[in-house]
Structures are given as C-alpha cells and as structure tokens.
Design a protein around this motif. Structure first.
Motif, PDB file in Angstrom:
ATOM      1  N   VAL A 170     -10.472   3.390   7.984  1.00 45.76           N
ATOM      2  CA  VAL A 170      -8.906   3.062   7.618  1.00 45.76           C
ATOM      3  C   VAL A 170      -8.292   3.956   6.854  1.00 45.76           C
ATOM      4  O   VAL A 170      -8.866   4.398   5.970  1.00 45.76           O
ATOM      5  CB  VAL A 170      -8.619   1.348   7.875  1.00 45.76           C
ATOM      6  CG1 VAL A 170      -9.149   0.650   8.623  1.00 45.76           C
ATOM      7  CG2 VAL A 170      -9.066   1.752   6.269  1.00 45.76           C
ATOM      8  N   THR A 171      -6.802   4.517   6.955  1.00 54.57           N
ATOM      9  CA  THR A 171      -5.950   4.532   6.218  1.00 54.57           C
ATOM     10  C   THR A 171      -4.975   3.863   5.673  1.00 54.57           C
ATOM     11  O   THR A 171      -4.375   3.558   6.505  1.00 54.57           O
ATOM     12  CB  THR A 171      -5.338   6.101   6.396  1.00 54.57           C
ATOM     13  OG1 THR A 171      -6.255   7.173   6.447  1.00 54.57           O
ATOM     14  CG2 THR A 171      -4.006   6.578   5.157  1.00 54.57           C
ATOM     15  N   ILE A 172      -5.223   3.534   4.049  1.00 47.98           N
ATOM     16  CA  ILE A 172      -3.916   2.839   3.437  1.00 47.98           C
ATOM     17  C   ILE A 172      -3.503   3.811   2.805  1.00 47.98           C
ATOM     18  O   ILE A 172      -3.935   3.742   1.323  1.00 47.98           O
ATOM     19  CB  ILE A 172      -4.853   1.530   2.877  1.00 47.98           C
ATOM     20  CG1 ILE A 172      -5.673   0.508   3.330  1.00 47.98           C
ATOM     21  CG2 ILE A 172      -3.527   0.554   2.254  1.00 47.98           C
ATOM     22  CD1 ILE A 172      -6.881  -0.301   2.834  1.00 47.98           C
ATOM     23  N   ILE A 173      -1.924   3.560   3.309  1.00 45.97           N
ATOM     24  CA  ILE A 173      -0.980   4.711   2.403  1.00 45.97           C
ATOM     25  C   ILE A 173       0.414   3.158   2.131  1.00 45.97           C
ATOM     26  O   ILE A 173       1.057   2.186   2.675  1.00 45.97           O
ATOM     27  CB  ILE A 173      -0.373   5.123   3.266  1.00 45.97           C
ATOM     28  CG1 ILE A 173       0.560   6.512   2.701  1.00 45.97           C
ATOM     29  CG2 ILE A 173       0.309   4.662   4.735  1.00 45.97           C
ATOM     30  CD1 ILE A 173       0.433   7.864   3.195  1.00 45.97           C
ATOM     31  N   ASP A 174       0.477   3.210   0.495  1.00 46.88           N
ATOM     32  CA  ASP A 174       1.705   2.725   0.373  1.00 46.88           C
ATOM     33  C   ASP A 174       3.443   3.567   0.080  1.00 46.88           C
ATOM     34  O   ASP A 174       3.199   4.771  -0.776  1.00 46.88           O
ATOM     35  CB  ASP A 174       1.454   1.974  -0.990  1.00 46.88           C
ATOM     36  CG  ASP A 174       2.991   1.516  -1.780  1.00 46.88           C
ATOM     37  OD1 ASP A 174       3.979   0.724  -0.914  1.00 46.88           O
ATOM     38  OD2 ASP A 174       2.162   0.556  -2.281  1.00 46.88           O
ATOM     39  N   CYS A 175       4.091   3.617   1.098  1.00 43.56           N
ATOM     40  CA  CYS A 175       5.219   4.100   0.941  1.00 43.56           C
ATOM     41  C   CYS A 175       6.383   3.728   2.191  1.00 43.56           C
ATOM     42  O   CYS A 175       5.822   3.998   2.609  1.00 43.56           O
ATOM     43  CB  CYS A 175       4.863   5.552   1.522  1.00 43.56           C
ATOM     44  SG  CYS A 175       5.850   7.295   1.932  1.00 43.56           S
ATOM     45  N   ALA A 176       7.213   3.691   1.442  1.00 39.29           N
ATOM     46  CA  ALA A 176       7.871   3.001   1.751  1.00 39.29           C
ATOM     47  C   ALA A 176       8.080   0.947   1.772  1.00 39.29           C
ATOM     48  O   ALA A 176       8.708   0.450   1.634  1.00 39.29           O
ATOM     49  CB  ALA A 176       8.875   2.950   3.202  1.00 39.29           C
ATOM     50  N   ASN A 177       6.130   0.770   2.390  1.00 38.95           N
ATOM     51  CA  ASN A 177       4.915  -0.566   2.595  1.00 38.95           C
ATOM     52  C   ASN A 177       4.608  -0.091   2.756  1.00 38.95           C
ATOM     53  O   ASN A 177       3.940   1.269   3.274  1.00 38.95           O
ATOM     54  CB  ASN A 177       6.576  -0.951   3.394  1.00 38.95           C
ATOM     55  CG  ASN A 177       6.703  -2.293   3.353  1.00 38.95           C
ATOM     56  OD1 ASN A 177       6.794  -2.763   2.272  1.00 38.95           O
ATOM     57  ND2 ASN A 177       7.915  -2.959   4.309  1.00 38.95           N
ATOM     58  N   PRO A 178       2.814  -0.554   2.112  1.00 41.56           N
ATOM     59  CA  PRO A 178       1.566  -0.263   2.206  1.00 41.56           C
ATOM     60  C   PRO A 178       1.463  -0.896   4.081  1.00 41.56           C
ATOM     61  O   PRO A 178       2.426  -1.698   4.503  1.00 41.56           O
ATOM     62  CB  PRO A 178       1.471  -1.759   0.990  1.00 41.56           C
ATOM     63  CG  PRO A 178       2.180  -2.132   0.792  1.00 41.56           C
ATOM     64  CD  PRO A 178       3.948  -2.250   1.413  1.00 41.56           C
ATOM     65  N   VAL A 179       0.767  -0.119   4.613  1.00 39.25           N
ATOM     66  CA  VAL A 179       0.596   0.283   5.666  1.00 39.25           C
ATOM     67  C   VAL A 179      -1.315   0.128   5.823  1.00 39.25           C
ATOM     68  O   VAL A 179      -1.643   1.446   5.364  1.00 39.25           O
ATOM     69  CB  VAL A 179       1.226   0.989   6.704  1.00 39.25           C
ATOM     70  CG1 VAL A 179       1.232   1.136   7.787  1.00 39.25           C
ATOM     71  CG2 VAL A 179       2.579   0.778   6.304  1.00 39.25           C
ATOM     72  N   VAL A 180      -1.905  -0.264   6.646  1.00 41.60           N
ATOM     73  CA  VAL A 180      -3.365  -0.091   7.173  1.00 41.60           C
ATOM     74  C   VAL A 180      -3.069   0.904   8.264  1.00 41.60           C
ATOM     75  O   VAL A 180      -2.495  -0.042   9.456  1.00 41.60           O
ATOM     76  CB  VAL A 180      -4.146  -1.259   6.213  1.00 41.60           C
ATOM     77  CG1 VAL A 180      -4.076  -1.980   8.263  1.00 41.60           C
ATOM     78  CG2 VAL A 180      -5.481  -0.689   7.336  1.00 41.60           C
ATOM     79  N   PHE A 181      -3.280   1.670   8.281  1.00 40.01           N
ATOM     80  CA  PHE A 181      -3.795   2.361   9.872  1.00 40.01           C
ATOM     81  C   PHE A 181      -5.488   2.585  10.327  1.00 40.01           C
ATOM     82  O   PHE A 181      -6.013   2.727   9.680  1.00 40.01           O
ATOM     83  CB  PHE A 181      -3.762   4.238   9.753  1.00 40.01           C
ATOM     84  CG  PHE A 181      -1.920   3.982   9.669  1.00 40.01           C
ATOM     85  CD1 PHE A 181      -1.574   4.424  10.712  1.00 40.01           C
ATOM     86  CD2 PHE A 181      -1.573   4.722   8.235  1.00 40.01           C
ATOM     87  CE1 PHE A 181       0.443   4.220  10.001  1.00 40.01           C
ATOM     88  CE2 PHE A 181       0.111   4.544   7.629  1.00 40.01           C
ATOM     89  CZ  PHE A 181       0.633   4.450   9.075  1.00 40.01           C
ATOM     90  N   PHE A 182      -5.951   2.127  11.684  1.00 41.35           N
ATOM     91  CA  PHE A 182      -6.998   2.406  12.380  1.00 41.35           C
ATOM     92  C   PHE A 182      -6.437   2.626  13.509  1.00 41.35           C
ATOM     93  O   PHE A 182      -5.172   2.975  14.132  1.00 41.35           O
ATOM     94  CB  PHE A 182      -7.487   1.260  12.177  1.00 41.35           C
ATOM     95  CG  PHE A 182      -6.781  -0.089  12.623  1.00 41.35           C
ATOM     96  CD1 PHE A 182      -6.801  -0.499  13.822  1.00 41.35           C
ATOM     97  CD2 PHE A 182      -5.736  -0.776  11.924  1.00 41.35           C
ATOM     98  CE1 PHE A 182      -6.782  -1.436  14.547  1.00 41.35           C
ATOM     99  CE2 PHE A 182      -5.415  -1.860  12.131  1.00 41.35           C
ATOM    100  CZ  PHE A 182      -5.778  -1.597  13.611  1.00 41.35           C
ATOM    101  N   LYS A 183      -7.715   3.528  14.522  1.00 48.76           N
ATOM    102  CA  LYS A 183      -7.547   4.153  15.676  1.00 48.76           C
ATOM    103  C   LYS A 183      -7.448   3.096  16.609  1.00 48.76           C
ATOM    104  O   LYS A 183      -8.430   2.098  16.158  1.00 48.76           O
ATOM    105  CB  LYS A 183      -8.628   5.340  15.109  1.00 48.76           C
ATOM    106  CG  LYS A 183      -8.183   6.404  15.279  1.00 48.76           C
ATOM    107  CD  LYS A 183      -9.249   7.928  14.476  1.00 48.76           C
ATOM    108  CE  LYS A 183     -10.342   7.653  14.599  1.00 48.76           C
ATOM    109  NZ  LYS A 183     -11.257   8.559  14.246  1.00 48.76           N
ATOM    110  N   ALA A 184      -6.790   2.870  17.870  1.00 45.30           N
ATOM    111  CA  ALA A 184      -6.979   1.808  18.877  1.00 45.30           C
ATOM    112  C   ALA A 184      -8.611   1.911  19.995  1.00 45.30           C
ATOM    113  O   ALA A 184      -8.892   0.959  19.647  1.00 45.30           O
ATOM    114  CB  ALA A 184      -6.011   2.429  20.186  1.00 45.30           C
TER     115      ALA A 184
END
Length: 374
Positions: free
Chosen positions: A196-210
């Motif tokens: 995953v990538t976890i980024i906090d930019c405007a809100n914290p969001v965790v990204f992962f591939k479908a």
C-alpha cells in the motif's frame, strides 16, 4: 418531553449534502454537539428515518461555520461526519465536497461581502488547520446557482466554484507520508500481505491495487454486497489506521476511526459504465479509482481523496506513481471513478505539495429550523 429547534441551512456541496449551522446558533458547550448532530441525522438507523440523513456517508454530514479571527481568513469551518449504523460523530478530518458549499453559504449569510463577478472566500478548515481558497461566482449580492459547469455525480449543471487546497500535506498527521515510507507491506489477518501507499494530503488515504484484492477496479456499488471483499478492504483500512497511530489495536478502527483513513482502490485506465449508465473511456483518464467511505463504495469520489490521489500520482516512489508513470510536466490528473471523471490540478515542487485545485458546484436546498427530540 419536548423538541428543540435550531436554525440551519441544508446545502449540497459537490457530490455531498450537509446540514449547515452558524456556530452562534449551537450551544456554547461543544460537548453537547455530537448528541444534537446524531439526532439531526437520525443516527443510529440504517434508514435514518427520523432525521435529515440520507442513509449514505455522503449525505450524513454537518458543517459549523463562524467568522474567523485568523489573519487572512474569512470564515472558520468545522466538519462532522455522522455515522449511520453506530452512534458516532467523527470530527477528525475534512470533507472536500462540503468545503465547496462553505463559500456560497458565507456569502449568502452575510459573513463575507459579495463582490461581483467573483468573490474570493478564504476558509480555514479547523479539522485540519488548512486553508481552502474558493472563487465563487456572484450576482445581485448572492452566490450564483445557475451555470454550465457539469459535476460528475450531480444531475444537471451549476455555477462553477474553483477551489484551491493550500499546502494540504499532513492535514491530520502533520506528515505527507505518516508511516515514513512511500510504500508499505501490510500483514492483513485472514488475507495475504498487501502493498500500500499511505499518504496524508487533504486527508489520510490508503491506496492499493484492485488486482491485489481480486477485483478489476471497474466495479460499482455491487461490491457492497460482497461481504468477503468489503471485509478485506476494511481490514486493510483498519491495519493502516493502526500503523499511523489512529488506534492502538486495528480492531478498534471500526468504531473509533470510522472516517479516516479513506480508501482508494487503484487500477490502470479501463473502460467501464458509470453509475448513470454512461460509458467512461480509458483514454479519457489517467487512473481508474474506487473510493471507500465509512464502509461503503463511494458513489463518486471525495475531493480530499482526489487531492491525495493527484499528489500520489505525481510523487515518485508511491505505488500510484509506479502504476501510472505520469509525464514530468503533467499537472492535470484525470481520475476515473464511480460517477465519471474528475480532474485535479496539482502544483508540486519535488515532494512539497504547494496546492491542489478542483472545480465543484454547490447550492442551498432549504433553510429554516431542524427539530430534535430533547
């Protein structure tokens, strides 16, 4: 037993709706607010039949507005996400869509002087301590409603509102990458490890591939009925919440960190049919995304998540950047989501996010009093 009433305005901002209050019209004791907001929305109840809530996270929101004492700021804006099935009000993060209604509200309520043709409203979101600058079209002393701007996920057209999230990094955690890494491998109980990538930019969001959770990435709300997939997603979100310090034990995130981190499921551009039955073409987007908000697939794409997505696309080393590999000078990122395509305009210097721009529409739906049981 009797009922109390509070002056309010019901507004649509982007693809969300919220009950707006002037802070002066609420009790001075803010400890009383959450109980009021639960009753306003009719929570807990999956139908929210005894309140203003619309049974999904994007329509179970509250905004509290007041004149600002901060230099260079017009109004302060405090956002509250009201859960639906549990009696919880989350005040830890912002909503980008509801942010777009703050400027029009401030103008129409006389908190900001109306200047034609465009009034610039500088808003401090007190959840994140970040500034949002809104350029609102104005006519005859009021925010314009009619226009030719199309927002995917909203029927018809409206008056364009240009929004700029200034220095949005570290909105909640004070770090752009709250784990200290652009990519993390998470061990998920009951499932395989996932990157995953976890980024906090405007809100914290965790990204992962479908593909890493066994889906295509073009699915819509039918995923909500797939209990195994939704449990997998919630466990990824909960483990992420633990990793960045929102909860001590990941199991607690279901009750104490329901709103953040947000989730974005990413895939390469693909053709699909959106919520309105329109064909969305792979060639019109840079990335295909599905957002998850408070345990459900979002019917559009939250604006704060769009800002985070644009940042993750632009910053080398994230799984989002590696998937897309954008051009060096590409600032406009087209995001394909459940209701169509949304574009974000990112200004980034290296790994410093200067600002993110989006376009929304907003309008007043009703005003008057909301009644709550005492």
């Amino acid at each position: 037993m009797y009922m109390k009433k509070y002056p309010c305005v019901y507004m649509r901002g982007g693809t969300s709706k919220a009950v707006f209050f002037h802070e002066k019209d609420l009790p001075k004791d803010k400890a009383l607010w959450n109980e009021i907001f639960l009753k306003v929305m009719g929570t807990p109840d999956i139908k929210q039949i005894d309140g203003m809530g619309g049974t999904v996270s994007s329509t179970s929101k509250v905004a509290v507005i007041s004149p600002s004492n901060h230099q260079g700021v017009d109004v302060d804006y405090n956002f509250f996400q009201v859960d639906i099935v549990i009696p919880r009000v989350d005040n830890s993060a912002n909503c980008g869509n509801i942010s777009s209604a703050v400027g029009p509200f401030a103008i129409d309520e006389g908190l900001v002087e109306a200047v034609e043709p465009i009034t610039v409203v500088r808003v401090l979101n007190t959840n994140t301590n970040k500034i949002i600058e809104e350029h609102v079209r104005v006519k005859n002393g009021k925010a314009m409603v009619h226009g030719d701007e199309i927002i995917k996920g909203v029927p018809g057209t409206g008056s364009r509102i240009d929004m700029y999230f200034e220095k949005p990094a570290g909105a909640v955690t004070e770090k752009l990458f709250p784990t200290g890494s652009k990519r993390d491998m998470l061990n998920i109980p009951g499932y395989d490890p996932i990157e995953v990538t976890i980024i906090d930019c405007a809100n914290p969001v965790v990204f992962f591939k479908a593909e890493d959770i066994g889906i295509k990435g073009t699915e819509l709300v039918e995923l909500n009925s797939n209990k195994d997939i939704m449990e997998h997603i919630e466990r990824i979100r909960s483990i992420s919440a633990q990793k960045i310090g929102f909860v001590q034990n990941w199991e607690d995130a279901r009750k104490t960190s329901t709103s953040i981190p947000k989730v974005s499921i990413i895939s390469k551009p693909q053709n699909y049919v959106d919520m309105d039955g329109n064909i969305v073409k792979a060639g019109d987007m840079d990335i295909c995304c599905r957002a998850v908000s408070v345990g459900k697939i979002h019917k559009a794409y939250p604006m704060t998540v769009a800002i985070a997505t644009g940042s993750a696309v632009k910053i080398k080393g994230t799984i989002v950047n590696n998937l897309i590999n954008p051009k060096e000078d590409q600032n406009i990122i087209a995001i394909g989501h459940s209701s169509g395509i949304t574009k974000v305009d990112m200004k980034i210097d290296g790994e410093e996010v200067i600002k993110g721009g989006v376009t929304r529409t907003a309008r007043r739906i009703m005003d008057g009093y909301v009644y709550v049981r005492d």
